[in-house]
Design an enzyme around this catalytic site. Structure first.
Site, PDB file in Angstrom:
ATOM      1  N   ARG A  19      29.948 -10.033  33.803  1.00  0.00           N
ATOM      2  CA  ARG A  19      30.623 -10.910  34.766  1.00  0.00           C
ATOM      3  C   ARG A  19      29.952 -10.833  36.139  1.00  0.00           C
ATOM      4  O   ARG A  19      30.245 -11.657  37.010  1.00  0.00           O
ATOM      5  CB  ARG A  19      32.095 -10.521  34.886  1.00  0.00           C
ATOM      6  CG  ARG A  19      32.900 -10.736  33.622  1.00  0.00           C
ATOM      7  CD  ARG A  19      34.276 -10.100  33.727  1.00  0.00           C
ATOM      8  NE  ARG A  19      35.049 -10.687  34.813  1.00  0.00           N
ATOM      9  CZ  ARG A  19      36.176 -10.150  35.285  1.00  0.00           C
ATOM     10  NH1 ARG A  19      36.618  -8.998  34.811  1.00  0.00           N
ATOM     11  NH2 ARG A  19      36.842 -10.755  36.250  1.00  0.00           N
ATOM     12  N   HIS A  46      42.725  -3.172  34.631  1.00  0.00           N
ATOM     13  CA  HIS A  46      43.867  -3.731  33.897  1.00  0.00           C
ATOM     14  C   HIS A  46      44.707  -2.621  33.280  1.00  0.00           C
ATOM     15  O   HIS A  46      45.915  -2.799  33.068  1.00  0.00           O
ATOM     16  CB  HIS A  46      43.387  -4.674  32.788  1.00  0.00           C
ATOM     17  CG  HIS A  46      42.769  -5.939  33.289  1.00  0.00           C
ATOM     18  ND1 HIS A  46      41.433  -6.019  33.641  1.00  0.00           N
ATOM     19  CD2 HIS A  46      43.291  -7.172  33.507  1.00  0.00           C
ATOM     20  CE1 HIS A  46      41.163  -7.250  34.042  1.00  0.00           C
ATOM     21  NE2 HIS A  46      42.264  -7.961  33.984  1.00  0.00           N
ATOM     22  N   ASP A 102      44.250  -9.179  43.541  1.00  0.00           N
ATOM     23  CA  ASP A 102      44.036  -9.349  42.112  1.00  0.00           C
ATOM     24  C   ASP A 102      45.420  -9.366  41.463  1.00  0.00           C
ATOM     25  O   ASP A 102      46.440  -9.125  42.128  1.00  0.00           O
ATOM     26  CB  ASP A 102      43.172  -8.217  41.565  1.00  0.00           C
ATOM     27  CG  ASP A 102      42.442  -8.592  40.270  1.00  0.00           C
ATOM     28  OD1 ASP A 102      42.795  -9.616  39.657  1.00  0.00           O
ATOM     29  OD2 ASP A 102      41.528  -7.839  39.874  1.00  0.00           O
TER      30      ASP A 102
END
Length: 550
Positions: free
Chosen positions: A190, A233, A306
């Site tokens: 990414r 996450h 985020d």
């Protein structure tokens, strides 16, 4: 004088005796396109007519509900969010997405202060792509491997045109993280690469192209997520590096974004003790968000968190408290709170008790309103659902994606000039992406076989195989056959460090269809490999800038 929405007759009567003092606060005036031409003046004009409830709502960007505007009616009516973010479960086809976007905007401008929505999405391309329609480009590291800012421009400009056709006006992209950790579980491909200058150049090209085409880009993840070995996450990454090393490696792309006038920057759920020893992730750190990003770098745009449903920001506080602390740290936009009522309630109480001052609340809302004015949300016309399908995934858009993929393929091993294969060569294709790669090879003149012993070469696909025993076993079996083995690495390029004895090795940095087609084109000599490594490969002599040609 702006016309206010009608108040229920009973409340209107009670207002005369102050018996319904909360009626106007709850309902608020309907916002009209501001008269002032300057975005800052227009934002102040809009703010003057907003209730506290509407101001607080502007800070939140929850996940959209279902696939229709009607399913989001209660969310919008109750909380007056400043935006919504789409995920695959909200999206079916182009017409449905455009219809949903129109309906959500209609509902928002008919509710409370009537401010239009930021309709956002994570459409980085490559592995982080939410749309079920449209052109699919390879990941950012593939763009970095081209060495061409034009490839970044093409990706962002094409993506933005498709988003606009669907009524989407904000993209949580591009990624400005500098990936210097081969074991990074969440950034990797990414990122544009390991060189801060390259990352900054590609980030800037994408940011400009998104903006030119009418989409707000959100540069992420400040202060940098490229040197982590924990996925935020699922946990809180801790980055142990000096301030000097951070300034050398992670900071430059973000500094460039600020200097270039970026609309928005996203904070990451990472803890860097040398930047702030509080133990809090950057998202909840005033030292990082306000001290570094705002005060030192001079960023005066929108700061987005985020996603607040990620475990990296939920380690030590409840979901309501996290929302309050993010605002205290300096955030303007609270993305994806896992418990929207709890978060709104906590922020509301913090405002009522003075923990979040009226001045602090207004500062964030002004930034959000100014950006909405600046990007034309108050003047935007509904998109045409009937035309949406023909505007996305066009032949030209798909060709642009293929061009980027073709230019990204990097040749790192070519023992005895095994590549390119001759037309009619017998090839066994195994591993990740075998079906797509095999079909592309066959279309280009190869003859497929199920037997390595009968093949001129084995093409073995891998997908970030360094820690995957099953994938490495596939390559080992192919190598043990005695037939030349060509690996097509479709994820991180680092697989080569644990796959010895290969005859050929191609890195595509992506597993999307155009990247697999590009690999086949290079294998058969229809496209010459021109990509170069945008990262170093630990455990090998391969460095940034390496790449073979023929």
């Amino acid at each position: 004088m702006r016309i206010r929405r009608a108040v229920a007759p009973l409340c209107a009567l009670l207002l005369l005796t102050a018996g319904c003092a909360g009626a106007e606060e709850d309902e608020g005036p309907r916002a009209q396109p501001p008269k002032a031409s300057d975005p800052a003046d227009a934002a102040r004009e809009l703010l003057a007519d907003m209730s506290t409830k509407d101001k607080i709502g502007q800070l939140f960007v929850p996940v959209a509900v279902g696939t229709t505007a009607e399913e989001n009616a209660e969310l919008i009516d109750t909380h007056r969010p400043g935006g919504l973010i789409y995920f695959p479960e909200n999206l079916e086809d182009a017409e449905q997405i455009a219809t949903l976007s129109n309906g959500l905007q209609d509902r928002a401008v008919d509710t409370g202060a009537g401010v239009p929505l930021f309709l956002g999405i994570d459409q980085e391309q490559g592995m982080v792509s939410r749309l079920p329609v449209g052109a699919r480009f390879p990941d950012a590291m593939a763009v970095g491997a081209t060495g061409d800012p034009g490839a970044a421009d093409s990706l962002a400009r094409t993506t933005a045109k498709e988003l606009v056709a669907l009524g989407i006006n904000l993209d949580y992209a591009p990624t400005a993280d500098v990936n210097v950790n081969a074991d990074n579980p969440v950034i990797g491909i990414r990122s544009f690469g390991a060189d801060p200058g390259l990352v900054g150049t590609m980030m800037a090209a994408e940011t400009e192209a998104f903006s030119d085409e009418g989409v707000v880009p959100v540069v992420k993840h400040f202060p940098g997520h490229g040197d982590t070995d924990v996925d935020s996450h699922t946990g809180l990454p801790v980055v142990e590096k000096s301030r000097a090393e951070w300034e050398k490696v992670d900071l430059p792309p973000f500094k460039k974004a600020v200097e270039d006038g970026a609309d928005a920057v996203m904070t990451g759920h990472v803890f860097m003790p040398e930047l702030d020893d509080s133990g809090e992730p950057a998202t909840l750190s005033k030292n990082v968000t306000t001290g570094l990003l705002r005060d030192e770098l001079g960023f005066d745009g929108v700061v987005s968190t985020d996603a607040l449903n990620m475990e990296g920001v939920r380690q030590t506080h409840g979901d309501g408290e996290v929302a309050v602390r993010a605002i205290e740290a300096g955030a303007d936009q609270l993305l994806m709170p896992p418990d929207m009522p709890a978060a709104v309630d906590a922020v509301t109480k913090a405002v009522e008790k003075g923990r979040i001052s009226a001045k602090r609340l207004d500062a964030s809302v002004l930034r959000l309103l100014e950006l909405k004015v600046k990007r034309g949300l108050f003047d935007a016309e509904p998109v045409d659902p009937a035309q949406a399908e023909s505007a996305v995934g066009t032949k030209g858009h798909k060709a642009a994606a293929q061009d980027v993929a073709d230019a990204s393929v990097t040749l790192l091993r070519n023992k005895s000039d095994v590549l390119p294969l001759r037309e009619g060569a017998k090839v066994q294709v195994v591993g990740e992406g075998a079906e797509q790669i095999g079909a592309a090879l066959e279309d280009l003149g190869a003859t497929l076989t199920d037997s390595a012993g009968q093949a001129d070469a084995v093409v073995a696909g891998t997908l970030s195989a360094r820690g995957e025993a099953d994938q490495k076993a596939v390559v080992t079996r192919a190598r043990d056959s005695g037939t030349p083995v060509i690996v097509v690495a479709q994820g991180n390029p680092y697989d080569i460090s644990e796959l010895p004895g290969l005859d050929g090795y191609l890195a595509t940095y992506s597993s999307v269809g155009v990247s697999r087609t590009a690999a086949a084109r290079v294998v058969m000599g229809k496209v010459r490999p021109t990509g170069t490594l945008p990262v170093d490969i630990p455990g090998t002599d391969l460095k940034t800038g390496d790449g073979l040609h023929y």
